[in-house]
Enzyme design. Structure first.
Site, mmCIF file in Angstrom:
data_model
loop_
_atom_site.group_PDB
_atom_site.id
_atom_site.type_symbol
_atom_site.label_atom_id
_atom_site.label_comp_id
_atom_site.label_asym_id
_atom_site.label_seq_id
_atom_site.Cartn_x
_atom_site.Cartn_y
_atom_site.Cartn_z
ATOM 1 N N LYS A 1 0.821 -1.230 0.000
ATOM 2 C CA LYS A 1 0.000 0.000 0.000
ATOM 3 C C LYS A 1 0.838 1.255 0.000
ATOM 4 O O LYS A 1 2.052 1.214 0.276
ATOM 5 C CB LYS A 1 -0.908 0.008 1.243
ATOM 6 C CG LYS A 1 -0.101 -0.019 2.577
ATOM 7 C CD LYS A 1 0.142 1.318 3.209
ATOM 8 C CE LYS A 1 1.502 1.609 3.687
ATOM 9 N NZ LYS A 1 2.129 1.277 4.845
ATOM 10 N N SER B 1 4.866 -5.683 5.880
ATOM 11 C CA SER B 1 4.478 -6.482 7.057
ATOM 12 C C SER B 1 3.002 -6.856 6.972
ATOM 13 O O SER B 1 2.626 -7.995 7.272
ATOM 14 C CB SER B 1 4.778 -5.729 8.356
ATOM 15 O OG SER B 1 4.072 -4.512 8.403
ATOM 16 N N ASP C 1 -3.008 -0.712 7.436
ATOM 17 C CA ASP C 1 -2.254 -1.459 6.421
ATOM 18 C C ASP C 1 -2.886 -2.812 6.133
ATOM 19 O O ASP C 1 -3.065 -3.197 4.967
ATOM 20 C CB ASP C 1 -0.794 -1.665 6.882
ATOM 21 C CG ASP C 1 0.024 -0.389 6.805
ATOM 22 O OD1 ASP C 1 -0.562 0.667 6.530
ATOM 23 O OD2 ASP C 1 1.252 -0.465 7.011
#
Ligand SMILES: Nc1ncnc2c1ncn2[C@@H]1O[C@H](COP(=O)(O)OP(=O)(O)O)[C@@H](O)[C@H]1O
Ligand SMILES: C[C@@](O)(CCOP(=O)(O)O)CC(=O)O
Ligand SMILES: [Mg+2]
Length: 420
Positions: free
Chosen positions: A12, A146, A203
């Protein structure tokens, strides 16, 4: 080995609101065309219980493995619903990571390996498997590696344990239904907590649901743009760790609660303005150029506030100064402290100017982002209408007869478009 399941999830960019979003402000993020893929293969009866849990990080040429016996000695049997307590009981997994003797130069991976052990144990229990991870994303650069890792891992584990239905007649990518996506997102958030300490959830949410979103306090609103936006992503290649940066901002907020509350509130207003502008139709009165100028201005204001939070870096400032020479404001994206910087490229900006900016940036200490599948140019012109395509969302792939997987055509198509 039995039938493998592959899940992929995108990285992203954050257009506005990183860090402040951890403290309850609104942020705007969009998924990008770079993905992490996780494949989970379970031993078939014919293999006999192999007695090993294996994690292969293919790009990094690293393999970690644990005997099931050792895992049973150390790990408690835990709850199988996505909650903090189910992963907290897994603190003992830390010793299993230490035993792997991760080289000092790659010690940042320990958090990812720890998250893997926690998610695998919590979702599947203590059982053998071979888990293979590949990623297009640079790790620790603000592009959400992550989260893409936690989302694709959670999805593949849930699918291989039957919690996500793979009821499909054809081989190919499959989008989980909305309840399944919610479940993936909740587990991925738990994984992000292991890696980040105190994530906002933006995220993992944008990686799970794709497209462009506005996010505040766990709540997502999908947003749609009326006009394409092009972004240049510059990777300063300065490594940093999101957990430490998030903790640093929280400490500053404890030292100066009043001042930082004002900073977070200003970011909240910027994100709301930004999302309103992105969603507004371009008319004669409010042309695309005017919209782009406002977006640039708001991104620049957000960057100023990120400096107030203490998460900029000399390498980021170099990129900002360089692009500003061409009247192109930029902002950091993600955790900051190095990592990637975003620059909006206006629709009417001449290609020759873009080339000049890129050449000048390449001459700086950092280097331009590279490695977009080879076929993609150095800048990433992402077009918002493309976000409607499912390739920006988490997908699962499996093969009933264990035949080799093929890349879905839609991804190849997108990759080519992005390079144009
Ligand atoms: N493909 C992967 N395999 C293993 N660990 C990963 C992977 N992707 C990310 N991670 C973990 O996430 C960390 C990077 O996360 P973070 O600092 O939040 O930066 P970002 O999310 O911006 O890339 C890595 O150091 C590693 O521990
Ligand atoms: C700084 C933050 O807002 C975004 C972190 O993104 P990244 O891990 O640096 O890609 C943290 C969060 O929202 O969880
Ligand atoms: Mg991260």
């Amino acid at each position: 080995m039995g039938v493998p399941v592959v899940a992929r999830a995108p990285g992203k960019i954050i257009l506005s609101g990183e860090h402040a979003v951890v403290h309850g402000s609104t942020a705007v993020a969009a998924s990008i065309d770079l993905c992490t893929k996780v494949s989970v293969s379970l031993p078939s009866d014919a293999d006999g219980a192999s007695g090993l849990l294996e994690l292969r990080l293919e790009d990094l040429e690293l393999v970690f493995s644990w005997s099931i016996e050792r895992l049973k000695e150390i790990l408690p049997v835990c709850d199988t619903s996505p909650s903090s307590s189910s992963l907290e009981t897994l603190q003992s997994a830390a010793i299993l990571v230490e035993e792997q003797n991760i080289p000092e130069a790659k010690i940042g991976l320990a958090a990812g390996v720890f998250a893997f052990l926690c998610l695998h144990t919590a979702i599947r229990g203590i059982k053998p498997a071979v888990v293979v991870v590949t990623s297009d994303l640079p790790l620790g650069s603000g592009l959400g590696s992550s989260a893409a890792f936690c989302v694709s891992l959670s999805a593949a584990l849930l699918a291989s344990s039957g919690s996500i239905s793979l009821d499909c007649n054809e081989h190919g990518w499959l989008s989980p239904n909305s309840e399944e996506l919610e479940l993936v997102n909740r587990w991925a958030f738990e994984g992000e907590k292991v890696i980040h300490g105190k994530p906002s959830g933006i995220d993992n949410t944008v990686s799970t649901f794709g497209n462009m979103i506005m996010f505040q306090s766990g709540k997502l609103t999908q947003i749609k743009s009326y006009a394409p936006l092009r972004m240049l992503i510059t990777n300063t290649k300065v490594g940093r760790n999101t957990q430490a940066l998030v903790a640093g901002v929280s400490e500053r907020a404890l030292r100066y609660p009043g001042a930082m509350a004002s900073v977070f509130s200003a970011v909240d207003s910027i994100s709301k303005e930004l999302s309103a502008i992105i969603q507004s139709p371009a008319t004669n009165d409010f042309s695309i150029t005017e919209k782009e100028e406002k977006i640039q201005e708001l991104m620049e204001m957000n960057q100023g506030l990120l400096q107030c939070m203490g998460v900029s870096h000399a390498s980021i400032e170099t990129v900002l100064r360089t692009t500003l020479k061409y009247q192109l404001p930029s902002k950091l994206t993600g955790g900051g402290g190095g990592g990637c910087v975003l620059t909006l490229l206006p629709t009417l900006l001449a290609g020759a100017v873009i080339d000049k900016v890129i050449t000048e940036l390449e001459g700086c200490q950092g280097r331009m982002f590279e490695g977009f599948h080879g076929a993609i140019a150095k800048h990433l012109p992402f077009r918002l209408p493309f976000f409607e395509l499912s390739s920006r969302e988490i997908c699962l792939k499996f093969s009933k007869n264990n035949s080799a997987f093929e890349e879905p055509a839609v991804i190849c198509e997108l990759v080519e478009n992005v390079g144009r």
